[in-house]
Design a protein around this motif. Structure first.
Motif, PDB file in Angstrom:
ATOM      1  N   GLU A  54       0.786  -1.189   0.198  1.00 20.58           N
ATOM      2  CA  GLU A  54      -0.005  -0.018   0.097  1.00 20.58           C
ATOM      3  C   GLU A  54       0.790   1.158   0.236  1.00 20.58           C
ATOM      4  O   GLU A  54       0.570   2.394  -0.677  1.00 20.58           O
ATOM      5  CB  GLU A  54      -1.118   0.032   1.326  1.00 20.58           C
ATOM      6  CG  GLU A  54      -1.948   1.046   1.383  1.00 20.58           C
ATOM      7  CD  GLU A  54      -2.965   0.919   2.254  1.00 20.58           C
ATOM      8  OE1 GLU A  54      -3.644   2.090   2.431  1.00 20.58           O
ATOM      9  OE2 GLU A  54      -3.149   0.120   2.629  1.00 20.58           O
ATOM     10  N   ARG A  90      -8.070   4.429  -8.076  1.00 18.18           N
ATOM     11  CA  ARG A  90      -9.155   3.823  -7.555  1.00 18.18           C
ATOM     12  C   ARG A  90      -8.580   2.730  -6.622  1.00 18.18           C
ATOM     13  O   ARG A  90      -9.867   1.751  -6.123  1.00 18.18           O
ATOM     14  CB  ARG A  90     -10.213   3.043  -8.547  1.00 18.18           C
ATOM     15  CG  ARG A  90      -9.470   2.149  -9.321  1.00 18.18           C
ATOM     16  CD  ARG A  90     -10.200   1.635 -10.498  1.00 18.18           C
ATOM     17  NE  ARG A  90      -9.822   0.601 -11.470  1.00 18.18           N
ATOM     18  CZ  ARG A  90      -9.997   0.180 -12.522  1.00 18.18           C
ATOM     19  NH1 ARG A  90     -10.878   0.744 -12.968  1.00 18.18           N
ATOM     20  NH2 ARG A  90      -9.542  -0.730 -13.057  1.00 18.18           N
ATOM     21  N   THR A  91      -7.365   2.587  -6.151  1.00 18.89           N
ATOM     22  CA  THR A  91      -7.262   1.689  -5.284  1.00 18.89           C
ATOM     23  C   THR A  91      -7.083   2.039  -3.806  1.00 18.89           C
ATOM     24  O   THR A  91      -7.618   1.098  -2.906  1.00 18.89           O
ATOM     25  CB  THR A  91      -5.425   1.073  -5.566  1.00 18.89           C
ATOM     26  OG1 THR A  91      -5.334   0.884  -6.811  1.00 18.89           O
ATOM     27  CG2 THR A  91      -5.052   0.159  -4.903  1.00 18.89           C
ATOM     28  N   THR A  92      -6.481   2.890  -3.282  1.00 22.75           N
ATOM     29  CA  THR A  92      -7.082   3.380  -1.975  1.00 22.75           C
ATOM     30  C   THR A  92      -7.223   4.902  -1.873  1.00 22.75           C
ATOM     31  O   THR A  92      -6.923   5.671  -2.620  1.00 22.75           O
ATOM     32  CB  THR A  92      -5.324   3.358  -1.246  1.00 22.75           C
ATOM     33  OG1 THR A  92      -4.604   4.146  -1.953  1.00 22.75           O
ATOM     34  CG2 THR A  92      -5.116   1.903  -1.526  1.00 22.75           C
ATOM     35  N   PRO A  93      -7.799   5.248  -0.740  1.00 21.02           N
ATOM     36  CA  PRO A  93      -8.275   6.741  -0.419  1.00 21.02           C
ATOM     37  C   PRO A  93      -7.043   7.562  -0.755  1.00 21.02           C
ATOM     38  O   PRO A  93      -7.083   8.703  -1.152  1.00 21.02           O
ATOM     39  CB  PRO A  93      -8.672   6.861   0.942  1.00 21.02           C
ATOM     40  CG  PRO A  93      -9.156   5.325   0.911  1.00 21.02           C
ATOM     41  CD  PRO A  93      -8.337   4.433   0.320  1.00 21.02           C
ATOM     42  N   ALA A  94      -6.034   7.122  -0.124  1.00 19.99           N
ATOM     43  CA  ALA A  94      -4.519   8.112  -0.423  1.00 19.99           C
ATOM     44  C   ALA A  94      -4.080   8.232  -1.936  1.00 19.99           C
ATOM     45  O   ALA A  94      -3.677   9.238  -2.321  1.00 19.99           O
ATOM     46  CB  ALA A  94      -3.429   7.193   0.533  1.00 19.99           C
ATOM     47  N   GLN A 142      -6.185   8.208  -4.320  1.00 22.23           N
ATOM     48  CA  GLN A 142      -7.362   9.082  -5.046  1.00 22.23           C
ATOM     49  C   GLN A 142      -6.846  10.404  -4.459  1.00 22.23           C
ATOM     50  O   GLN A 142      -7.083  11.425  -5.520  1.00 22.23           O
ATOM     51  CB  GLN A 142      -8.581   8.672  -4.391  1.00 22.23           C
ATOM     52  CG  GLN A 142      -9.140   7.217  -4.749  1.00 22.23           C
ATOM     53  CD  GLN A 142     -10.412   7.099  -4.212  1.00 22.23           C
ATOM     54  OE1 GLN A 142     -10.853   7.638  -3.079  1.00 22.23           O
ATOM     55  NE2 GLN A 142     -10.862   5.822  -4.663  1.00 22.23           N
ATOM     56  N   GLU A 143      -6.575  10.826  -3.398  1.00 24.29           N
ATOM     57  CA  GLU A 143      -6.053  12.270  -2.814  1.00 24.29           C
ATOM     58  C   GLU A 143      -5.217  12.628  -3.678  1.00 24.29           C
ATOM     59  O   GLU A 143      -4.948  13.758  -4.251  1.00 24.29           O
ATOM     60  CB  GLU A 143      -5.621  12.327  -1.278  1.00 24.29           C
ATOM     61  CG  GLU A 143      -5.382  13.488  -1.010  1.00 24.29           C
ATOM     62  CD  GLU A 143      -4.884  13.603   0.661  1.00 24.29           C
ATOM     63  OE1 GLU A 143      -4.478  14.563   0.917  1.00 24.29           O
ATOM     64  OE2 GLU A 143      -5.128  12.374   1.363  1.00 24.29           O
ATOM     65  N   THR A 174      -4.277  11.700  -7.092  1.00 28.11           N
ATOM     66  CA  THR A 174      -5.057  11.965  -8.175  1.00 28.11           C
ATOM     67  C   THR A 174      -5.884  13.349  -8.359  1.00 28.11           C
ATOM     68  O   THR A 174      -5.539  14.248  -9.092  1.00 28.11           O
ATOM     69  CB  THR A 174      -5.867  11.025  -8.660  1.00 28.11           C
ATOM     70  OG1 THR A 174      -5.367   9.615  -8.485  1.00 28.11           O
ATOM     71  CG2 THR A 174      -6.582  11.249  -9.953  1.00 28.11           C
TER      72      THR A 174
END
Length: 207
Positions: free
Chosen positions: A54, A114-118, A120-121, A123
């Motif tokens: 991760e 789209r893997t982890t909220p982090a 996405q942040e 991006t």
């Protein structure tokens, strides 16, 4: 703080992970694959990424986000004339044409984003920085009278970035950059038509 050698090893691991993800996708990429590709061992990998996959994916996301903006410079930061916009357009299309299905933008958004909220942040931060630079170019053109005063720089910048991303997604699926070219050309023609240039003019006289 990492030594020069340590920083180089960490970057080699990140680049190896990015290459594996481009070729096989996030789910199919294992730490063993990354170690083999980077020429490192598991102990080295966990030294730089104690939280494992991760944390490594987040580092890849940041690396790919940086590459998206770096690949567009110096043109992206100089959108002050129609000639500059054309140069930026050509650089974007040519870059993604060369990268084909292995482009950092597509990997960042369709795989890592789209893997982890982090991730996405990361991006979201990339898109915000990208939008800000495109918006600054539109504002400059509006102030110089080359774009109509009623044009909303923010929403227009978002539309341009969306057009690029849509074209890149299709490029990744088909290998053709024609959709990217058409979408980007349509956006830039819209900007020209709102300004002083004759409607339909593809190459207005530069300032």
């Amino acid at each position: 703080m990492l030594t020069k050698k340590g920083a180089a090893t960490r970057l080699r691991i990140i680049d190896a992970a990015a290459s594996e993800i481009r070729e096989h996708g996030v789910n199919a990429t294992t730490l063993d694959d990354v170690c083999r590709r980077s020429g490192t061992g598991k102990s080295q990998l966990f030294h730089y990424f104690p939280d494992g996959k991760e944390e490594l994916l987040l580092a890849v996301a940041r690396r790919e986000a940086d590459r998206v903006l770096e690949d567009q410079q110096p043109h992206l930061g100089r959108l002050t004339t129609w000639q500059a916009w054309e140069s930026w357009r050509d650089a974007v299309v040519e870059r993604y044409r060369r990268q084909g299905v292995h482009c950092p933008l597509g990997i960042l958004i369709t795989e890592l984003g789209r893997t982890t909220p982090a991730a996405q942040e990361v991006t979201g931060q990339l898109l915000a920085q990208w939008e800000a630079q495109v918006r600054a170019g539109i504002e400059t053109m509006r102030e110089s009278g080359n774009v109509h005063a009623d044009v909303d720089p923010g929403s227009t910048a978002m539309a341009i970035i969306t057009a690029i991303q849509g074209g890149v997604t299709i490029l990744m699926s088909t290998g053709s950059a024609r959709y990217l070219e058409s979408a980007l050309d349509l956006c830039l023609d819209h900007l020209r038509w709102t300004g002083a240039a004759p409607r339909g003019s593809r190459n207005p006289t530069p300032l």
